[in-house]
Structures are given as C-alpha cells and as structure tokens.
Motif scaffolding. Structure first.
Motif, PDB file in Angstrom:
ATOM      1  N   LYS A   1       0.813  -1.204   0.000  1.00 27.23           N
ATOM      2  CA  LYS A   1       0.000   0.000   0.000  1.00 27.23           C
ATOM      3  C   LYS A   1       0.854   1.264   0.000  1.00 27.23           C
ATOM      4  O   LYS A   1       0.373   2.327  -0.367  1.00 27.23           O
ATOM      5  CB  LYS A   1      -0.936   0.016   1.218  1.00 27.23           C
ATOM      6  CG  LYS A   1      -2.065  -0.998   1.110  1.00 27.23           C
ATOM      7  CD  LYS A   1      -3.108  -0.742   2.184  1.00 27.23           C
ATOM      8  CE  LYS A   1      -4.297  -1.669   2.000  1.00 27.23           C
ATOM      9  NZ  LYS A   1      -5.363  -1.415   2.999  1.00 27.23           N
ATOM     10  N   ARG A   2       2.096   1.114   0.441  1.00 28.70           N
ATOM     11  CA  ARG A   2       3.030   2.236   0.420  1.00 28.70           C
ATOM     12  C   ARG A   2       4.359   1.767  -0.159  1.00 28.70           C
ATOM     13  O   ARG A   2       4.882   0.728   0.230  1.00 28.70           O
ATOM     14  CB  ARG A   2       3.225   2.805   1.835  1.00 28.70           C
ATOM     15  CG  ARG A   2       2.005   3.533   2.354  1.00 28.70           C
ATOM     16  CD  ARG A   2       2.270   4.153   3.716  1.00 28.70           C
ATOM     17  NE  ARG A   2       2.310   3.116   4.753  1.00 28.70           N
ATOM     18  CZ  ARG A   2       2.612   3.375   6.026  1.00 28.70           C
ATOM     19  NH1 ARG A   2       2.931   4.597   6.398  1.00 28.70           N
ATOM     20  NH2 ARG A   2       2.616   2.398   6.902  1.00 28.70           N
ATOM     21  N   LEU A   3       4.899   2.562  -1.073  1.00 29.37           N
ATOM     22  CA  LEU A   3       6.134   2.199  -1.757  1.00 29.37           C
ATOM     23  C   LEU A   3       7.080   3.397  -1.772  1.00 29.37           C
ATOM     24  O   LEU A   3       6.732   4.469  -2.252  1.00 29.37           O
ATOM     25  CB  LEU A   3       5.829   1.765  -3.199  1.00 29.37           C
ATOM     26  CG  LEU A   3       7.030   1.423  -4.089  1.00 29.37           C
ATOM     27  CD1 LEU A   3       7.788   0.220  -3.538  1.00 29.37           C
ATOM     28  CD2 LEU A   3       6.551   1.136  -5.513  1.00 29.37           C
ATOM     29  N   ASP A   4       8.281   3.192  -1.212  1.00 30.81           N
ATOM     30  CA  ASP A   4       9.289   4.252  -1.150  1.00 30.81           C
ATOM     31  C   ASP A   4      10.502   3.828  -1.969  1.00 30.81           C
ATOM     32  O   ASP A   4      11.205   2.878  -1.614  1.00 30.81           O
ATOM     33  CB  ASP A   4       9.692   4.495   0.307  1.00 30.81           C
ATOM     34  CG  ASP A   4      10.574   5.740   0.466  1.00 30.81           C
ATOM     35  OD1 ASP A   4      11.070   6.247  -0.564  1.00 30.81           O
ATOM     36  OD2 ASP A   4      10.757   6.193   1.610  1.00 30.81           O
ATOM     37  N   LEU A   5      10.748   4.548  -3.080  1.00 33.28           N
ATOM     38  CA  LEU A   5      11.872   4.261  -3.965  1.00 33.28           C
ATOM     39  C   LEU A   5      12.840   5.447  -4.030  1.00 33.28           C
ATOM     40  O   LEU A   5      13.472   5.688  -5.057  1.00 33.28           O
ATOM     41  CB  LEU A   5      11.351   3.938  -5.375  1.00 33.28           C
ATOM     42  CG  LEU A   5      10.454   2.710  -5.488  1.00 33.28           C
ATOM     43  CD1 LEU A   5       9.842   2.626  -6.874  1.00 33.28           C
ATOM     44  CD2 LEU A   5      11.239   1.437  -5.189  1.00 33.28           C
ATOM     45  N   SER A   6      12.973   6.160  -2.938  1.00 35.14           N
ATOM     46  CA  SER A   6      13.809   7.359  -2.901  1.00 35.14           C
ATOM     47  C   SER A   6      15.293   7.019  -3.016  1.00 35.14           C
ATOM     48  O   SER A   6      15.717   5.901  -2.753  1.00 35.14           O
ATOM     49  CB  SER A   6      13.575   8.120  -1.589  1.00 35.14           C
ATOM     50  OG  SER A   6      12.230   8.500  -1.459  1.00 35.14           O
ATOM     51  N   TYR A   7      16.073   8.027  -3.418  1.00 31.02           N
ATOM     52  CA  TYR A   7      17.528   7.946  -3.473  1.00 31.02           C
ATOM     53  C   TYR A   7      18.025   6.800  -4.353  1.00 31.02           C
ATOM     54  O   TYR A   7      18.941   6.063  -4.000  1.00 31.02           O
ATOM     55  CB  TYR A   7      18.111   7.810  -2.057  1.00 31.02           C
ATOM     56  CG  TYR A   7      17.848   9.020  -1.205  1.00 31.02           C
ATOM     57  CD1 TYR A   7      18.635  10.163  -1.298  1.00 31.02           C
ATOM     58  CD2 TYR A   7      16.762   9.026  -0.319  1.00 31.02           C
ATOM     59  CE1 TYR A   7      18.360  11.282  -0.531  1.00 31.02           C
ATOM     60  CE2 TYR A   7      16.487  10.151   0.454  1.00 31.02           C
ATOM     61  CZ  TYR A   7      17.291  11.269   0.347  1.00 31.02           C
ATOM     62  OH  TYR A   7      17.023  12.384   1.108  1.00 31.02           O
ATOM     63  N   ASN A   8      17.400   6.673  -5.503  1.00 28.30           N
ATOM     64  CA  ASN A   8      17.890   5.762  -6.524  1.00 28.30           C
ATOM     65  C   ASN A   8      18.247   6.592  -7.760  1.00 28.30           C
ATOM     66  O   ASN A   8      18.447   7.800  -7.660  1.00 28.30           O
ATOM     67  CB  ASN A   8      16.839   4.699  -6.848  1.00 28.30           C
ATOM     68  CG  ASN A   8      16.779   3.613  -5.783  1.00 28.30           C
ATOM     69  OD1 ASN A   8      17.683   2.793  -5.655  1.00 28.30           O
ATOM     70  ND2 ASN A   8      15.713   3.613  -4.990  1.00 28.30           N
ATOM     71  N   ARG A   9      18.299   5.933  -8.916  1.00 29.12           N
ATOM     72  CA  ARG A   9      18.567   6.637 -10.169  1.00 29.12           C
ATOM     73  C   ARG A   9      17.471   6.333 -11.182  1.00 29.12           C
ATOM     74  O   ARG A   9      17.737   6.173 -12.371  1.00 29.12           O
ATOM     75  CB  ARG A   9      19.929   6.229 -10.738  1.00 29.12           C
ATOM     76  CG  ARG A   9      21.096   6.602  -9.842  1.00 29.12           C
ATOM     77  CD  ARG A   9      22.418   6.217 -10.478  1.00 29.12           C
ATOM     78  NE  ARG A   9      23.555   6.560  -9.624  1.00 29.12           N
ATOM     79  CZ  ARG A   9      24.818   6.317  -9.934  1.00 29.12           C
ATOM     80  NH1 ARG A   9      25.107   5.722 -11.087  1.00 29.12           N
ATOM     81  NH2 ARG A   9      25.790   6.656  -9.115  1.00 29.12           N
ATOM     82  N   LEU A  10      16.264   6.230 -10.705  1.00 29.24           N
ATOM     83  CA  LEU A  10      15.151   5.842 -11.563  1.00 29.24           C
ATOM     84  C   LEU A  10      15.003   6.767 -12.758  1.00 29.24           C
ATOM     85  O   LEU A  10      14.941   7.983 -12.612  1.00 29.24           O
ATOM     86  CB  LEU A  10      13.847   5.829 -10.769  1.00 29.24           C
ATOM     87  CG  LEU A  10      13.685   4.749  -9.699  1.00 29.24           C
ATOM     88  CD1 LEU A  10      12.340   4.888  -9.016  1.00 29.24           C
ATOM     89  CD2 LEU A  10      13.824   3.360 -10.302  1.00 29.24           C
ATOM     90  N   ARG A  11      14.934   6.163 -13.934  1.00 27.77           N
ATOM     91  CA  ARG A  11      14.671   6.889 -15.171  1.00 27.77           C
ATOM     92  C   ARG A  11      13.364   6.426 -15.812  1.00 27.77           C
ATOM     93  O   ARG A  11      12.944   6.971 -16.826  1.00 27.77           O
ATOM     94  CB  ARG A  11      15.824   6.688 -16.161  1.00 27.77           C
ATOM     95  CG  ARG A  11      17.154   7.240 -15.664  1.00 27.77           C
ATOM     96  CD  ARG A  11      18.261   6.983 -16.683  1.00 27.77           C
ATOM     97  NE  ARG A  11      19.530   7.496 -16.214  1.00 27.77           N
ATOM     98  CZ  ARG A  11      19.945   8.744 -16.403  1.00 27.77           C
ATOM     99  NH1 ARG A  11      19.170   9.603 -17.046  1.00 27.77           N
ATOM    100  NH2 ARG A  11      21.128   9.135 -15.956  1.00 27.77           N
TER     101      ARG A  11
END
Length: 266
Positions: free
Chosen positions: A69-79
């Motif tokens: 229900k909650r997704l944290d993908l911070s501090y990556n290099r997502l393009r």
C-alpha cells in the motif's frame, strides 16, 4: 517460556525474506490492534532506498505488487516507472531524489487508490504535462509534492523566484487538481482554492526550449554569424582612400550659433 506472539516475532526477524538486503517490509496493525502475521496480505510498507537502480526491480513487483500500500523508492537513479502498474493497491508513492523527467512520468499507470505522491528533487520541467497525467490516472490524489524541480518555482530553494511566482504555480496546480488538500509543504487553503478556480487556468508557466536557450544572446552556445563588417574586405594596397594635409583652418566665424551672439556678448 515465550508466548506464541513472541515466537512469531522471533521467527520474523530470524527468517529474512527475499531481497532482505535491498528493502524491508513492515506489517501494520489491523483495526483491532493486532499485527499482521508473515504471509498475511494486509497493509505492507515497501522501502527500497539508495540502490542506484534505474528501473523498478521485477522481483519487487512480482513479490509485493499485489499487497503493498506504500512504496518508497527514494535515493535511486530511476529513469523509468515501468512495472509500477503491478502495485494495484498502492495508496502512497515516494519517488524523491531520482532522475525522473517529463517523459518518464508519462508512464504513471492508472492507480485508483493512490492518495499521495512525492516527486521532490527529480527532473520535472513541464508541470502541465505531469498534472494532466496525474489528474487522469490518479483520481483520488490528495497530496502532491514537487519541491526541488524546475517545474516548482519555490523561492526557498534558491531558484531565482519570489513568493509571487510560487503562488501562481500553486494556483495553476490547484486548477488542474482541485481535490488536493496538501501541496508541497503547505496545506491548501479555501482562499487558494477559490482563487485557483478564478485565475488558475491563466497561471501556466511557459518556459523556453533548450534550443531557444542555447541560441539566446549571451548563452553558452550562441551560433549567430552576424557581423557588422562587410562580407568582402579589400586587401592591403587595394583600398581607394587618400591621405594628405588640409590647409583650411576652421575658426567658427560662419557658425550658425554666431547669428544670435553679438561681439560684446562674447
């Protein structure tokens, strides 16, 4: 002798799931105050921070897409946001400090339950394009944050804007997303909401393209070939000019100004 509840907690900590070194998942208490057991499909928080990935890992989508229900993908290099459609129950999405640009955000899938999305410190330039996508795909969105992007002219980030620029931006966002209750770092007031209905559609921020900026006078890549000199020049010794000494000396005797000045006034 430990209780069953304590045993279950020990079992959870001693038996790591897949990708334990990459993220953790936290079962939340249900309405009765009990913690969801391992394997229960109730609310799950997924955190996948600082792994320098450019896409959402397929294993993350496969293992937890149907329950998170909650997704944290911070501090990556997502393009790219490819694979986000697997998270069908998502209510909160945190994508801070990535490399997501306007094109990548067009991949936001239909997420009917999403209420919060934060895109702080990405590469968002065209706010209108993002807001159109979010308005269409996330009908229940109530919280949005775009701080640290070019699209958000927040004066506190040293972007050369003032408070009026930021307020115009807020009116435009609220015009596009009238159901928001919280924008960036502030609660949406009723006064803002009324003003957004009145003038929001006129508050769109128009920015020059990269090509226009590059060719602008004073830019780093000025390609103009203009020169005040003639297209062809005369070589040395071929000019038609003359050089000499003039014998006439001008004393100002016949100057037009002397017509109105008498000798005794000099």
């Amino acid at each position: 002798m430990s209780s069953p509840a304590e045993s279950s907690k020990k079992g959870e900590s001693s038996g790591p799931t897949e990708l334990t070194d990459k993220f953790y998942k936290k079962e939340e208490p249900d309405s009765s105050g009990h913690t969801a057991l391992q394997g229960d499909t109730r609310a799950i928080y997924i955190s996948y921070l600082g792994e320098d990935v450019e896409e959402i890992p397929a294993s993350l989508c496969r293992e937890h897409g149907s329950t998170a229900k909650r997704l944290d993908l911070s501090y990556n290099r997502l393009r790219s946001l490819r694979g986000l459609s697997s998270f069908v129950c998502l209510e909160e999405l945190v994508l801070d400090n990535n490399n997501l640009n306007d094109t990548a955000l067009l991949e936001i899938p239909h997420m009917p339950k999403l209420r919060t999305i934060t895109l702080n410190k990405n590469k968002v330039i065209d706010a209108a394009q993002l807001l159109d996508t979010v308005s269409r795909e996330c009908p229940k969105l109530r919280y949005l944050s775009l701080l640290g992007n070019i699209a958000c002219p927040n004066e506190l980030l040293g972007s050369g804007h003032d408070d009026e620029d930021y307020q115009r931006y807020r009116y435009f966002v609220l015009h596009k997303l009238p159901s928001l209750t919280f924008l960036d770092s502030r609660v949406v007031t009723e006064t803002e909401r009324k003003e957004a209905r009145r003038v929001g559609k006129f508050m769109k921020i128009v920015r020059p393209s990269d090509e226009e900026v590059a060719t602008h006078v004073g830019g780093a890549a000025v390609s103009s070939q203009y020169t005040p000199l003639p297209e062809s020049t005369v070589g040395a010794g071929e000019h038609m000019g003359t050089f000499g000494q003039c014998k006439y000396v001008y004393y100002g005797k016949h100057s037009e100004g002397n017509r109105f000045i008498r000798n005794h006034e000099l």
